[in-house]
Design a protein around this motif. Structure first.
Motif, PDB file in Angstrom:
ATOM      1  N   TYR A  10      -0.276  20.574  28.046  1.00  0.00           N
ATOM      2  CA  TYR A  10       0.154  21.624  28.987  1.00  0.00           C
ATOM      3  C   TYR A  10      -0.849  21.684  30.141  1.00  0.00           C
ATOM      4  CZ  TYR A  10       1.699  26.116  30.830  1.00  0.00           C
ATOM      5  OH  TYR A  10       2.185  27.106  31.656  1.00  0.00           O
TER       6      TYR A  10
ATOM      7  N   HIS B  38      -0.789  31.911  31.316  1.00  0.00           N
ATOM      8  CA  HIS B  38      -0.979  30.923  32.385  1.00  0.00           C
ATOM      9  C   HIS B  38      -1.862  31.507  33.497  1.00  0.00           C
ATOM     10  CE1 HIS B  38       0.420  27.317  34.692  1.00  0.00           C
ATOM     11  NE2 HIS B  38       0.151  28.105  35.722  1.00  0.00           N
TER      12      HIS B  38
ATOM     13  N   ILE C  54      -0.740  24.986  39.728  1.00  0.00           N
ATOM     14  CA  ILE C  54       0.397  24.240  39.194  1.00  0.00           C
ATOM     15  C   ILE C  54       1.364  25.270  38.612  1.00  0.00           C
ATOM     16  CG2 ILE C  54       1.143  22.519  37.487  1.00  0.00           C
ATOM     17  CD1 ILE C  54      -0.698  21.267  39.600  1.00  0.00           C
ATOM     18  N   SER C  55       2.649  25.097  38.856  1.00  0.00           N
ATOM     19  CA  SER C  55       3.628  26.079  38.377  1.00  0.00           C
ATOM     20  C   SER C  55       3.674  26.112  36.844  1.00  0.00           C
ATOM     21  CB  SER C  55       5.010  25.752  38.942  1.00  0.00           C
ATOM     22  OG  SER C  55       5.375  24.429  38.611  1.00  0.00           O
TER      23      SER C  55
ATOM     24  N   ASN D 110       4.638  23.207  32.666  1.00  0.00           N
ATOM     25  CA  ASN D 110       4.616  21.740  32.707  1.00  0.00           C
ATOM     26  C   ASN D 110       3.894  21.174  31.486  1.00  0.00           C
ATOM     27  OD1 ASN D 110       5.714  20.685  35.430  1.00  0.00           O
ATOM     28  ND2 ASN D 110       4.498  22.468  35.988  1.00  0.00           N
TER      29      ASN D 110
ATOM     30  N   PHE E 131       3.270  17.548  29.362  1.00  0.00           N
ATOM     31  CA  PHE E 131       3.375  16.087  29.415  1.00  0.00           C
ATOM     32  C   PHE E 131       3.154  15.507  28.019  1.00  0.00           C
ATOM     33  CE2 PHE E 131       2.355  17.698  33.527  1.00  0.00           C
ATOM     34  CZ  PHE E 131       3.164  16.973  34.379  1.00  0.00           C
TER      35      PHE E 131
ATOM     36  N   ARG F  15       4.726  20.813  42.941  1.00  0.00           N
ATOM     37  CA  ARG F  15       5.639  21.178  41.860  1.00  0.00           C
ATOM     38  C   ARG F  15       5.800  19.951  40.975  1.00  0.00           C
ATOM     39  NH1 ARG F  15       4.316  25.262  43.122  1.00  0.00           N
ATOM     40  NH2 ARG F  15       5.422  27.092  43.909  1.00  0.00           N
ATOM     41  N   LEU F  16       5.199  19.991  39.812  1.00  0.00           N
ATOM     42  CA  LEU F  16       5.223  18.827  38.952  1.00  0.00           C
ATOM     43  C   LEU F  16       6.521  18.737  38.179  1.00  0.00           C
ATOM     44  CD1 LEU F  16       1.646  18.958  37.406  1.00  0.00           C
ATOM     45  CD2 LEU F  16       2.381  17.985  39.555  1.00  0.00           C
ATOM     46  N   LYS F  17       6.971  17.526  38.006  1.00  0.00           N
ATOM     47  CA  LYS F  17       8.118  17.279  37.132  1.00  0.00           C
ATOM     48  C   LYS F  17       7.626  16.333  36.041  1.00  0.00           C
ATOM     49  CE  LYS F  17      11.416  19.481  39.356  1.00  0.00           C
ATOM     50  NZ  LYS F  17      10.514  20.514  39.824  1.00  0.00           N
ATOM     51  N   VAL F  18       8.009  16.620  34.810  1.00  0.00           N
ATOM     52  CA  VAL F  18       7.512  15.829  33.678  1.00  0.00           C
ATOM     53  C   VAL F  18       7.790  14.337  33.867  1.00  0.00           C
ATOM     54  CG1 VAL F  18       7.775  15.440  31.199  1.00  0.00           C
ATOM     55  CG2 VAL F  18       7.671  17.756  32.079  1.00  0.00           C
TER      56      VAL F  18
ATOM     57  N   GLU G 241       7.658  12.601  36.427  1.00  0.00           N
ATOM     58  CA  GLU G 241       6.759  11.953  37.402  1.00  0.00           C
ATOM     59  C   GLU G 241       5.648  11.182  36.690  1.00  0.00           C
ATOM     60  OE1 GLU G 241       5.195  14.392  40.517  1.00  0.00           O
ATOM     61  OE2 GLU G 241       7.116  15.308  40.884  1.00  0.00           O
TER      62      GLU G 241
END
Length: 254
Positions: free
Chosen positions: A8, A63, A80-81, A84, A86, A247-250, A252
């Motif tokens: 996380y 968070h 970071i939003s 997220n 990974f 904005r992170l996307k998994v 990526e």
């Protein structure tokens, strides 16, 4: 898959060393907070069960509090939003490497800076007074009273449009009287859309940490001037959520 752990991510920081930030409680379990590094950039992270985390109050608070703890120790924090996760540390390292060119530009831009939030809410008495001082609106309001829903249908639509126009003019006034003078004191400023019917201003300001006291003073002066008409909701310090678009996307990390 049940029992599988992921990573996380809370925020990114500029640092030359491995760092630890104590522990965090996530859904009843304590988790260590650590860094995953690439060059002089690091993600602040925790190992957690691999699943979707919903933005309920406890999770959002966890968070925010973790990011605040990081901010108290590091003066260059990229937000970071929430939510997220990974699959592995290697995925986070790969993501860091991909994002590093952006981070190189962002680090000097946000170093030593914090975000302050200001919401200005119109007091009921003040808003009612503004309606009463608008003769056309007061007349229309009186004509609607006592009529059935269907008989006054078009008048209600017109009244709604007039109310919207009045609110828009009040919001514009708040921008001129409160937002613009504070914007001159800040490094950057952003007026977001109001999130409720009585909100007249929803602003975020990026300021130097060492100017926080001066900025507070300016906000207090504005509050003193407007306190009979509006309420101020002042929050922060936050990392630069409104001024950094990460904005992170998994996927990526794949």
């Amino acid at each position: 898959m049940s029992g599988e752990n992921g990573i996380y991510v809370f925020c990114a920081i500029q640092t030359d060393k491995e760092e630890e930030f104590g522990s965090v409680e996530l859904e009843g379990e304590s988790r260590d907070v650590f860094t995953i590094k690439y060059k002089d950039a690091a993600m602040v992270a925790a190992e957690v069960p691999m699943k979707i985390y919903h933005p309920k109050k406890d999770n959002l608070l966890m968070h925010q509090e973790t990011v605040s703890k990081v901010m108290s120790k590091n003066d260059t924090v990229i937000p970071i939003s929430f939510g997220n996760v990974f699959q592995s540390k290697e995925d986070v390292e790969a993501l860091l490497e991909n994002l590093y060119p952006q981070f190189e530009k962002l680090f000097p831009a946000i170093k030593g800076k914090i975000e302050i939030g200001l919401k200005v809410i119109g007091k009921k008495e003040y808003l009612e007074k503004m309606v009463k001082e608008n003769p056309e609106m007061e007349k229309m309001s009186s004509s609607v009273k006592g009529k059935s829903e269907s008989a006054a249908y078009y008048e209600r639509i017109k009244l709604g449009g007039m109310a919207q126009k009045l609110f828009t003019s009040l919001q514009e006034e708040m921008k001129r009287q409160i937002f613009q003078p504070l914007e001159e004191t800040a490094e950057a400023a952003k007026a977001n859309d109001p999130s409720s019917e009585t909100m007249l201003l929803n602003a975020a300001f990026l300021i130097d940490r060492d100017k926080e006291e001066y900025f507070d003073q300016k906000v207090n002066e504005a509050h003193e001037k407007w306190k009979d008409k509006v309420d101020f909701h002042y929050s922060g310090p936050w990392p630069a959520y409104n001024f950094v678009n990460i904005r992170l996307k998994v996927e990526e990390a794949g």
